[in-house]
Design a protein around this motif. Structure first.
Motif, PDB file in Angstrom:
ATOM      1  N   CYS A 163       0.834  -1.193   0.000  1.00 45.18           N
ATOM      2  CA  CYS A 163       0.000   0.000   0.000  1.00 45.18           C
ATOM      3  C   CYS A 163       0.876   1.253   0.000  1.00 45.18           C
ATOM      4  O   CYS A 163       1.858   1.340   0.736  1.00 45.18           O
ATOM      5  N   CYS A 214       0.364   3.207   3.660  1.00 42.21           N
ATOM      6  CA  CYS A 214       0.933   2.713   4.918  1.00 42.21           C
ATOM      7  C   CYS A 214       2.216   1.909   4.714  1.00 42.21           C
ATOM      8  O   CYS A 214       2.936   1.646   5.663  1.00 42.21           O
ATOM      9  N   ASN A 261       0.582  -3.025   4.353  1.00 49.15           N
ATOM     10  CA  ASN A 261      -0.338  -4.071   3.926  1.00 49.15           C
ATOM     11  C   ASN A 261      -0.289  -4.275   2.415  1.00 49.15           C
ATOM     12  O   ASN A 261       0.146  -3.400   1.672  1.00 49.15           O
ATOM     13  N   CYS A 312      -4.086  -0.579   0.246  1.00 53.29           N
ATOM     14  CA  CYS A 312      -4.563  -1.792   0.887  1.00 53.29           C
ATOM     15  C   CYS A 312      -6.040  -1.650   1.253  1.00 53.29           C
ATOM     16  O   CYS A 312      -6.636  -0.584   1.076  1.00 53.29           O
ATOM     17  N   HIS A 354      -6.994   1.204   3.438  1.00 47.51           N
ATOM     18  CA  HIS A 354      -6.928   2.553   2.894  1.00 47.51           C
ATOM     19  C   HIS A 354      -7.700   2.704   1.594  1.00 47.51           C
ATOM     20  O   HIS A 354      -7.520   3.664   0.867  1.00 47.51           O
TER      21      HIS A 354
HETATM   22 ZN   LIG Z   1      -2.609   0.924   3.681  1.00 53.23          ZN
END
Ligand SMILES: [Zn+2]
Ligand SMILES: [Zn+2]
Length: 69
Positions: A7, A10, A13, A27, A30
């Motif tokens: 992702c 972040c 993930n 991800c 998000h």
């Molecule tokens: Zn994320």
């Protein structure tokens, strides 16, 4: 189209889909599935995709007066 990687928000993930607005791949945490936007764009776009309940204007007593002739 399948996407893979981490992702972009972040960096933790696994990617599930790309944002329709900015094109970033994000991800599940998000990505907002109903709108197709990442959480970043969702915030910029107004934040409230659902639950738009406007207060009814002029909801006072209307035509409930009693007339005495
Ligand atoms: Zn994320
Ligand atoms: Zn986005």
């Amino acid at each position: 189209m399948s996407v893979s990687g981490l992702c972009e928000l972040c960096q933790t993930n696994e990617v599930v889909d790309g944002c329709d607005r900015c094109g970033r791949v994000v991800c599940a945490d998000h990505y907002d599935r109903p709108t197709g936007l990442c959480t970043d764009c969702l915030k910029e776009a107004g934040g409230r995709p659902t639950g738009e309940e406007d207060p009814v204007p002029g909801d006072g007593p209307d035509g409930v007066d009693t007339y005495e002739f």
